[in-house]
Write a protein that holds these residues in place. Structure first.
Motif, mmCIF file in Angstrom:
data_model
loop_
_atom_site.group_PDB
_atom_site.id
_atom_site.type_symbol
_atom_site.label_atom_id
_atom_site.label_comp_id
_atom_site.label_asym_id
_atom_site.label_seq_id
_atom_site.Cartn_x
_atom_site.Cartn_y
_atom_site.Cartn_z
ATOM 1 N N ASN A 145 0.818 -1.202 0.000
ATOM 2 C CA ASN A 145 0.000 0.000 0.000
ATOM 3 C C ASN A 145 0.857 1.260 0.000
ATOM 4 O O ASN A 145 0.371 2.347 0.243
ATOM 5 C CB ASN A 145 -0.978 -0.006 1.186
ATOM 6 C CG ASN A 145 -0.292 -0.112 2.531
ATOM 7 O OD1 ASN A 145 0.914 -0.061 2.625
ATOM 8 N ND2 ASN A 145 -1.077 -0.286 3.565
ATOM 9 N N THR B 297 4.792 -1.734 2.598
ATOM 10 C CA THR B 297 3.506 -1.808 3.287
ATOM 11 C C THR B 297 3.583 -1.007 4.582
ATOM 12 O O THR B 297 4.616 -0.971 5.236
ATOM 13 C CB THR B 297 3.104 -3.267 3.571
ATOM 14 O OG1 THR B 297 1.808 -3.287 4.137
ATOM 15 C CG2 THR B 297 4.059 -3.972 4.487
ATOM 16 N N TYR C 52 -1.453 2.908 7.158
ATOM 17 C CA TYR C 52 -2.222 3.068 5.925
ATOM 18 C C TYR C 52 -3.321 2.010 5.853
ATOM 19 O O TYR C 52 -4.431 2.287 5.428
ATOM 20 C CB TYR C 52 -1.316 2.919 4.701
ATOM 21 C CG TYR C 52 -0.578 4.167 4.281
ATOM 22 C CD1 TYR C 52 -0.513 5.296 5.084
ATOM 23 C CD2 TYR C 52 0.080 4.213 3.057
ATOM 24 C CE1 TYR C 52 0.181 6.420 4.689
ATOM 25 C CE2 TYR C 52 0.772 5.329 2.648
ATOM 26 C CZ TYR C 52 0.821 6.437 3.467
ATOM 27 O OH TYR C 52 1.495 7.551 3.057
ATOM 28 N N ARG C 53 -2.987 0.794 6.263
ATOM 29 C CA ARG C 53 -3.974 -0.283 6.218
ATOM 30 C C ARG C 53 -5.150 0.021 7.140
ATOM 31 O O ARG C 53 -6.311 -0.160 6.767
ATOM 32 C CB ARG C 53 -3.335 -1.603 6.615
ATOM 33 C CG ARG C 53 -4.276 -2.779 6.457
ATOM 34 C CD ARG C 53 -3.556 -4.053 6.604
ATOM 35 N NE ARG C 53 -2.386 -3.972 5.708
ATOM 36 C CZ ARG C 53 -1.608 -4.972 5.421
ATOM 37 N NH1 ARG C 53 -1.838 -6.134 5.934
ATOM 38 N NH2 ARG C 53 -0.572 -4.820 4.633
ATOM 39 N N SER D 160 -3.959 3.923 0.295
ATOM 40 C CA SER D 160 -2.970 3.261 -0.534
ATOM 41 C C SER D 160 -2.405 4.280 -1.520
ATOM 42 O O SER D 160 -3.160 5.013 -2.143
ATOM 43 C CB SER D 160 -3.570 2.100 -1.304
ATOM 44 O OG SER D 160 -2.592 1.514 -2.147
#
Length: 63
Positions: free
Chosen positions: A4, A47, A51-52, A57
């Protein structure tokens, strides 16, 4: 792990992380500079857990 972190974001994270670690090693910013490990590792892996969690992303979408 799903990527992401996109190109420019990835490069910025690696550079900022390396600079912070370098400054910490030379004693310019103190021990808190080792927080540069976080952006360095997230940039190298592509990653970011934050952000997750936020649903962000910066990667281009694959067609």
């Amino acid at each position: 792990m799903t990527r992401n972190v996109g190109g420019i974001d990835k490069l910025a994270r690696i550079v900022i992380g390396a600079v912070l670690i370098g400054l910490a090693i030379t004693g310019q910013v103190g021990a808190w500079g080792f927080i540069g490990l976080v952006p360095l590792v997230t940039g190298l892996l592509g990653t970011c857990p934050a952000y997750r969690l936020l649903g962000i992303s910066t990667c281009r979408r694959q067609k």
